[in-house]
Scaffold this motif. Structure first.
Motif, PDB file in Angstrom:
ATOM      1  N   HIS A 103      -8.900   5.915  -7.148  1.00 35.81           N
ATOM      2  CA  HIS A 103      -8.958   5.188  -5.877  1.00 35.81           C
ATOM      3  C   HIS A 103      -7.696   5.424  -5.047  1.00 35.81           C
ATOM      4  O   HIS A 103      -7.762   5.558  -3.819  1.00 35.81           O
ATOM      5  N   ILE A 104      -6.550   5.442  -5.700  1.00 36.09           N
ATOM      6  CA  ILE A 104      -5.297   5.719  -4.987  1.00 36.09           C
ATOM      7  C   ILE A 104      -5.353   7.100  -4.341  1.00 36.09           C
ATOM      8  O   ILE A 104      -5.025   7.276  -3.156  1.00 36.09           O
ATOM      9  N   GLN A 105      -5.784   8.095  -5.105  1.00 39.39           N
ATOM     10  CA  GLN A 105      -5.857   9.461  -4.584  1.00 39.39           C
ATOM     11  C   GLN A 105      -6.858   9.560  -3.437  1.00 39.39           C
ATOM     12  O   GLN A 105      -6.600  10.206  -2.413  1.00 39.39           O
ATOM     13  N   GLN A 106      -8.010   8.924  -3.598  1.00 39.28           N
ATOM     14  CA  GLN A 106      -9.037   8.993  -2.561  1.00 39.28           C
ATOM     15  C   GLN A 106      -8.568   8.330  -1.270  1.00 39.28           C
ATOM     16  O   GLN A 106      -8.731   8.888  -0.175  1.00 39.28           O
ATOM     17  N   ALA A 107      -7.999   7.142  -1.390  1.00 40.85           N
ATOM     18  CA  ALA A 107      -7.545   6.428  -0.198  1.00 40.85           C
ATOM     19  C   ALA A 107      -6.419   7.183   0.491  1.00 40.85           C
ATOM     20  O   ALA A 107      -6.399   7.321   1.727  1.00 40.85           O
ATOM     21  N   ASP A 108      -5.485   7.682  -0.288  1.00 42.99           N
ATOM     22  CA  ASP A 108      -4.350   8.415   0.272  1.00 42.99           C
ATOM     23  C   ASP A 108      -4.826   9.674   0.990  1.00 42.99           C
ATOM     24  O   ASP A 108      -4.427   9.962   2.124  1.00 42.99           O
ATOM     25  N   ALA A 109      -5.705  10.422   0.343  1.00 45.41           N
ATOM     26  CA  ALA A 109      -6.193  11.664   0.937  1.00 45.41           C
ATOM     27  C   ALA A 109      -7.037  11.412   2.178  1.00 45.41           C
ATOM     28  O   ALA A 109      -7.106  12.261   3.070  1.00 45.41           O
ATOM     29  N   ALA A 110      -7.675  10.250   2.259  1.00 39.73           N
ATOM     30  CA  ALA A 110      -8.522   9.931   3.410  1.00 39.73           C
ATOM     31  C   ALA A 110      -7.734   9.380   4.591  1.00 39.73           C
ATOM     32  O   ALA A 110      -8.324   9.087   5.633  1.00 39.73           O
ATOM     33  N   GLY A 111      -6.419   9.238   4.447  1.00 39.43           N
ATOM     34  CA  GLY A 111      -5.603   8.791   5.569  1.00 39.43           C
ATOM     35  C   GLY A 111      -5.423   7.293   5.661  1.00 39.43           C
ATOM     36  O   GLY A 111      -4.982   6.784   6.695  1.00 39.43           O
ATOM     37  N   ILE A 112      -5.751   6.572   4.605  1.00 34.17           N
ATOM     38  CA  ILE A 112      -5.559   5.122   4.590  1.00 34.17           C
ATOM     39  C   ILE A 112      -4.106   4.827   4.243  1.00 34.17           C
ATOM     40  O   ILE A 112      -3.557   5.380   3.295  1.00 34.17           O
ATOM     41  N   ASP A 113      -3.486   3.952   5.025  1.00 33.33           N
ATOM     42  CA  ASP A 113      -2.087   3.607   4.786  1.00 33.33           C
ATOM     43  C   ASP A 113      -1.918   2.550   3.713  1.00 33.33           C
ATOM     44  O   ASP A 113      -0.928   2.554   2.975  1.00 33.33           O
ATOM     45  N   ALA A 114      -2.846   1.599   3.655  1.00 36.74           N
ATOM     46  CA  ALA A 114      -2.659   0.472   2.740  1.00 36.74           C
ATOM     47  C   ALA A 114      -4.001  -0.041   2.253  1.00 36.74           C
ATOM     48  O   ALA A 114      -4.996  -0.035   2.991  1.00 36.74           O
TER      49      ALA A 114
END
Length: 524
Positions: free
Chosen positions: A74-85
């Motif tokens: 989930h961390i990798q997916q959110a980070d790669a998708a441009g989510i900041d937090a």
């Protein structure tokens, strides 16, 4: 039915391929504290939850919200998708399951070197321990002690963020005022409230909408809200930020017989993002990363594969490149200055006024650099460094909070490679001492008298309240301890968020306690 079964094994493969490609895709520079993109995140899932009896879609793959590999994914997916937090749903410190999971995902992100930050949303509607003012105040104390101090906890406008959901579940406006006065009287936190009732801006710092899908048009709810906010700000002389909500769709028909909003192949999602861009949103709330009961998820799934992760990457990039640039930092004027020949630097205007009003030379020391533009947590400010601290201009805040102090105590410890959270803690204070449960440390003589006799002038009255002393020095980060300082001598010192107290028994009071030259040490 055949189509659905096929998707169940193909979707995880597509999701994995997309994750790899997203992770290697270049992204615009992100500044989470500037115009953050924040997604609601739910760590409560167990393998037994996943069923089409209650959901319109299922994740690919299915998982437990407490599994490390799931959290890392989930961390990798959110980070790669441009989510900041990620905004982690939390039932308070007494509910062990979500408390551990919110803590764990933050720790894992830090270990992975991820840029993702985190905020907490205490769900007072769902857990008995959070359904009273006292219970929530205690919970906020735990957040202050255990969460706000983490380097990857989200800040907005320089303050740690707390989200709130559905205010009536606690009580009316007066109840919320009581909570704010009890838990955060000086508004040192930034509270986002989930309501469209503008009277709650007496308590919250900003409002957001959790669900906008009751409107068929993806921009209708946000356009209406933005207009109301503009009128409120003009009528009240305020500048409360416009927080845009973006959603891919919604479907809770199986779960609670509510409503559904068709995703239109991604067009509905695109429309909500376009409104955020058109209205120059100062923050974006994404509902949601993984709420499957309500069908608002962007996480890879059996029905949609990785489509909404890829769209989030595309649309978050568009938002960052199309929304207006930060306001230029105002330059200092030469009038109202004082030159310090000891170091050769001038101090001017509001910083000089603040320096004189709040302790001057003994508290801040001489200037060791000019007032200049700096970037702090991704935002541009005017700031000036002094021997013992850094003074930052924040014109977006009303006085006296238009000048803020740097957390140089914590910063110097970090520069030294020392984790203050590993310092030995105490469970209470001895007689004649003061205890700070937020960090687990006490304050005793001779440092206590110094702490009580210094502070920021917040109420224009003589003497200093505990809040005013806290505003100047911050919370203690250690017990008194022996340390060798830069002169090669051993002293008894105690670390605070913004200072280091040093005991000098060879000096007569009040010079038996001096403040460390943290500004100088940061520049070395």
């Amino acid at each position: 039915m055949t189509h659905r079964r096929t998707l169940r094994w193909i979707a995880p493969l597509f999701a994995l391929i997309a994750l790899v490609s997203l992770a290697h895709a270049p992204a615009p520079a992100r500044a989470a504290s500037d115009r953050p993109i924040m997604a609601f995140y739910y760590p409560w899932w167990e393998p037994s939850d996943w069923t089409y009896d209650k959901m319109s879609d299922l994740p690919a793959p299915k998982y437990s919200g407490g599994d490390d590999e799931t959290l890392k994914r989930h961390i990798q997916q959110a980070d790669a998708a441009g989510i900041d937090a990620l905004i982690c749903t939390w039932f308070g410190p007494e509910e062990d399951r979500l408390d551990k999971r919110c803590r764990r995902i933050m720790d894992l992100a830090q270990q992975m070197g991820s840029d993702i930050q985190f905020a907490i949303i205490p769900d007072q509607s769902a857990w008995a321990g959070l359904k009273s003012v006292d219970g929530l105040a205690r919970a906020i104390g735990v957040l202050q002690r255990d969460f706000f101090t983490k380097p990857n906890y989200l800040t907005f406008q320089g303050k740690p963020v707390v989200f709130w959901f559905y205010p009536p579940s606690l009580g009316g406006l007066d109840t919320w005022k009581q909570l704010r006065n009890q838990a955060d009287p000086n508004h040192q936190q930034y509270w986002f409230g989930g309501t469209d009732d503008f009277s709650y801006l007496d308590v919250y710092d900003a409002l957001y909408y959790f669900d906008i899908t009751w409107e068929k048009s993806p921009g209708a709810a946000m356009t209406s809200y933005a207009g109301r906010l503009d009128r409120y700000n003009k009528a009240n002389g305020q500048s409360r930020p416009f927080v845009a909500t973006v959603m891919p769709g919604y479907n809770d028909l199986k779960f609670r017989g509510g409503h559904a909003r068709d995703r239109q192949g991604g067009d509905y999602y695109r429309g909500t993002w376009q409104t955020a861009i058109d209205r120059n949103a100062q923050a974006v709330v994404l509902t949601s990363f993984n709420e499957f009961f309500e069908g608002s998820h962007i996480e890879p799934s059996e029905q949609y594969g990785d489509l909404y992760l890829r769209l989030t990457k595309e649309l978050s990039d568009n938002f960052r490149t199309q929304v207006g640039n930060p306001t230029p930092v105002p330059q200092p004027t030469p009038s109202g200055c004082q030159t310090f020949p000891e170091t050769g630097y001038q101090v001017c205007g509001r910083i000089l006024e603040y320096w004189k009003q709040n302790g001057g030379l003994p508290v801040f020391g001489y200037p060791i650099g000019p007032q200049q533009g700096v970037t702090i947590e991704g935002k541009p400010f005017q700031a000036q460094e002094f021997e013992r601290n850094r003074l930052e201009l924040h014109p977006e805040n009303a006085r006296p909070y238009d000048v803020l102090l740097g957390r140089l105590g914590a910063d110097v410890l970090a520069k030294q490679g020392r984790d203050w959270q590993q310092f030995a803690k105490v469970s209470g204070a001895s007689s004649g001492c003061r205890y700070f449960p937020e960090t687990g440390h006490s304050l005793c003589e001779p440092f206590l008298s110094y702490w009580q006799s210094h502070g920021l002038t917040l109420d224009n009255k003589s003497g200093y309240t505990a809040d005013e002393s806290l505003a100047l020095f911050g919370l203690p980060l250690s017990e008194p301890q022996q340390e060798v300082l830069s002169d090669g001598k051993t002293y008894t010192v105690q670390w605070f968020e913004r200072a280091r107290f040093e005991s000098h028994p060879e000096n007569a009071p009040p010079y038996n306690v001096l403040l460390g030259l943290l500004g100088v040490e940061m520049k070395k």
